[in-house]
Design a protein around this motif. Structure first.
Motif, PDB file in Angstrom:
ATOM      1  N   ALA A 173      10.176   7.484  29.892  1.00 27.26           N
ATOM      2  CA  ALA A 173       9.775   7.541  28.668  1.00 27.26           C
ATOM      3  C   ALA A 173      11.430   7.755  26.953  1.00 27.26           C
ATOM      4  CB  ALA A 173       8.929   8.291  28.516  1.00 27.26           C
ATOM      5  N   ILE A 174      12.357   8.232  27.564  1.00 25.58           N
ATOM      6  CA  ILE A 174      13.389   8.490  27.777  1.00 25.58           C
ATOM      7  C   ILE A 174      13.928   7.466  27.227  1.00 25.58           C
ATOM      8  CG2 ILE A 174      15.967   9.251  27.332  1.00 25.58           C
ATOM      9  CD1 ILE A 174      14.448  11.497  28.712  1.00 25.58           C
ATOM     10  N   ARG A 175      14.356   6.745  27.891  1.00 27.99           N
ATOM     11  CA  ARG A 175      15.158   5.200  28.114  1.00 27.99           C
ATOM     12  C   ARG A 175      14.497   3.944  27.223  1.00 27.99           C
ATOM     13  NH1 ARG A 175      15.874   1.425  33.705  1.00 27.99           N
ATOM     14  NH2 ARG A 175      13.452   1.895  33.663  1.00 27.99           N
ATOM     15  N   LEU A 176      12.733   3.795  27.152  1.00 23.96           N
ATOM     16  CA  LEU A 176      12.109   3.004  26.780  1.00 23.96           C
ATOM     17  C   LEU A 176      12.566   3.436  24.606  1.00 23.96           C
ATOM     18  CD1 LEU A 176      10.249   1.210  25.920  1.00 23.96           C
ATOM     19  CD2 LEU A 176       8.492   2.698  26.050  1.00 23.96           C
ATOM     20  N   ALA A 177      12.493   5.169  25.021  1.00 22.20           N
ATOM     21  CA  ALA A 177      12.592   5.656  23.423  1.00 22.20           C
ATOM     22  C   ALA A 177      14.963   5.263  23.065  1.00 22.20           C
ATOM     23  CB  ALA A 177      11.973   6.852  23.358  1.00 22.20           C
ATOM     24  N   CYS A 178      15.106   5.345  23.877  1.00 20.72           N
ATOM     25  CA  CYS A 178      16.572   5.185  23.778  1.00 20.72           C
ATOM     26  C   CYS A 178      16.937   3.319  23.009  1.00 20.72           C
ATOM     27  CB  CYS A 178      17.826   4.836  24.666  1.00 20.72           C
ATOM     28  SG  CYS A 178      18.061   6.829  25.213  1.00 20.72           S
ATOM     29  N   ALA A 195      17.179  12.715  17.204  1.00 22.65           N
ATOM     30  CA  ALA A 195      16.058  13.213  18.184  1.00 22.65           C
ATOM     31  C   ALA A 195      15.107  12.600  18.811  1.00 22.65           C
ATOM     32  CB  ALA A 195      15.531  14.615  18.396  1.00 22.65           C
ATOM     33  N   ILE A 196      15.241  12.601  19.977  1.00 19.16           N
ATOM     34  CA  ILE A 196      14.072  11.790  20.682  1.00 19.16           C
ATOM     35  C   ILE A 196      13.236  13.067  20.913  1.00 19.16           C
ATOM     36  CG2 ILE A 196      12.986  10.957  22.950  1.00 19.16           C
ATOM     37  CD1 ILE A 196      15.905   9.653  23.238  1.00 19.16           C
ATOM     38  N   ILE A 197      12.293  13.279  21.043  1.00 17.54           N
ATOM     39  CA  ILE A 197      11.543  14.301  21.302  1.00 17.54           C
ATOM     40  C   ILE A 197      10.168  13.507  22.135  1.00 17.54           C
ATOM     41  CG2 ILE A 197       9.667  16.244  20.858  1.00 17.54           C
ATOM     42  CD1 ILE A 197      10.595  15.951  17.569  1.00 17.54           C
ATOM     43  N   TYR A 212      15.151   2.864  20.605  1.00 19.23           N
ATOM     44  CA  TYR A 212      15.055   2.721  18.971  1.00 19.23           C
ATOM     45  C   TYR A 212      16.366   3.519  18.531  1.00 19.23           C
ATOM     46  CZ  TYR A 212      10.837   0.790  20.112  1.00 19.23           C
ATOM     47  OH  TYR A 212       9.764  -0.401  20.115  1.00 19.23           O
ATOM     48  N   VAL A 213      17.630   4.033  19.811  1.00 23.34           N
ATOM     49  CA  VAL A 213      18.148   5.045  18.873  1.00 23.34           C
ATOM     50  C   VAL A 213      19.375   4.165  17.881  1.00 23.34           C
ATOM     51  CG1 VAL A 213      20.144   7.112  19.291  1.00 23.34           C
ATOM     52  CG2 VAL A 213      17.883   6.380  20.816  1.00 23.34           C
ATOM     53  N   GLU A 227      18.386  14.644  11.924  1.00 26.71           N
ATOM     54  CA  GLU A 227      17.127  13.926  10.427  1.00 26.71           C
ATOM     55  C   GLU A 227      16.829  12.841  10.758  1.00 26.71           C
ATOM     56  OE1 GLU A 227      21.156  12.137   8.420  1.00 26.71           O
ATOM     57  OE2 GLU A 227      21.925  13.881   7.043  1.00 26.71           O
ATOM     58  N   ARG A 228      16.604  11.908  11.541  1.00 30.06           N
ATOM     59  CA  ARG A 228      16.295  11.675  12.115  1.00 30.06           C
ATOM     60  C   ARG A 228      15.095  11.639  13.588  1.00 30.06           C
ATOM     61  NH1 ARG A 228      16.335   5.934  15.765  1.00 30.06           N
ATOM     62  NH2 ARG A 228      14.578   4.553  14.363  1.00 30.06           N
ATOM     63  N   PHE A 229      13.643  11.385  13.695  1.00 31.44           N
ATOM     64  CA  PHE A 229      13.162  11.733  15.028  1.00 31.44           C
ATOM     65  C   PHE A 229      12.794  10.216  15.908  1.00 31.44           C
ATOM     66  CE2 PHE A 229      12.943  14.512  12.033  1.00 31.44           C
ATOM     67  CZ  PHE A 229      13.370  16.178  12.986  1.00 31.44           C
TER      68      PHE A 229
END
Length: 232
Positions: free
Chosen positions: A90-95, A6-8, A97-98, A50-52
């Motif tokens: 922000a979501i794209r930057l976090a993606c 999950a991305i928060i 790391y998925v 399980e992973r954030f």
């Protein structure tokens, strides 16, 4: 294949809560002596996450200090914006790391108690780019409305105004991170207007209706309601 990451989005300023929560990111607002983000994380854990990946901005140091108490260090990643990128940026930057193709995306200042495994199964069965959890509401004006086609694909997004009833975007998404990263999008943009509303006609986007508990602490009266409704 269940979705386990999950991305928060946890970089919000919380300007409307400034009197109640001075100088803290909104998701760190205390609710019954615990930061609100703890309730968000705990709900996601009950749904098999399980992973954030935490997308941080404003006062990120206040957040990172607390996080060591909340989760084991190997279970999360921190992504810190140097400047505000909007929810989309922000979501794209976090993606990036998925680890897997599909990821849950939620806001750190709201809880919508959806059944994420069911939403993810629907998303994967429809090979969707994005599946939005939608909450039925009555007599509201704080949110816009999402309309669906008979096959549950997105038909339209309606502006905020008073509605007697309708489906609102509850801010819980299952996103195909791989296809999202390939989109030609600006560095800074709103996920809601610059991606969902821009592309719902030309991408595979669906709504998944859930009637679970919902609260968004963005305004003082709902922040006070959270104190009554969320218990340890």
């Amino acid at each position: 294949m269940p979705v386990k990451e999950a991305i928060i989005l946890a970089g919000g300023l919380g300007t409307r809560l400034r009197n109640a929560v001075p100088d803290l990111p909104k998701c760190m607002a205390p609710v019954n002596n615990r930061p609100f983000i703890a309730y968000v994380v705990n709900h996601l854990k009950t749904q098999g996450i399980e992973r954030f990946i935490f997308s941080l901005g404003y006062r990120s140091e206040a957040f990172t200090q607390y996080l060591t108490q909340l989760l084991p260090s190997g279970n999360y990643e921190l992504v810190i914006e140097n400047e505000p990128l909007g929810t989309g940026g922000a979501i794209r930057l976090a993606c990036s790391y998925v680890h897997n193709t599909h990821v849950v995306v939620v806001n750190g200042d709201s809880i919508f108690k959806t059944n994420i495994p069911e939403q993810a199964a629907f998303h994967l069965a429809h090979q969707a780019d994005c599946t939005l959890a939608l909450k039925p509401m009555e007599n509201f004006e704080r949110y816009g409305v999402v309309e669906l086609n008979p096959d549950q694909s997105i038909a339209s997004f309606k502006e905020k105004q008073f509605y007697k009833k309708g489906l609102i975007n509850g801010g819980v998404y299952i996103l195909n991170a791989g296809s999202f990263l390939k989109e030609d999008l600006p560095e800074k943009f709103s996920f809601e207007t610059g991606y969902l509303q821009q592309y719902y006609n030309s991408r595979s986007m669906f709504g998944f209706v859930q009637d679970g508990y919902f609260i968004d602490i963005g305004i003082p009266e709902d922040y006070l309601r959270a104190q009554k409704e969320l218990s340890n």
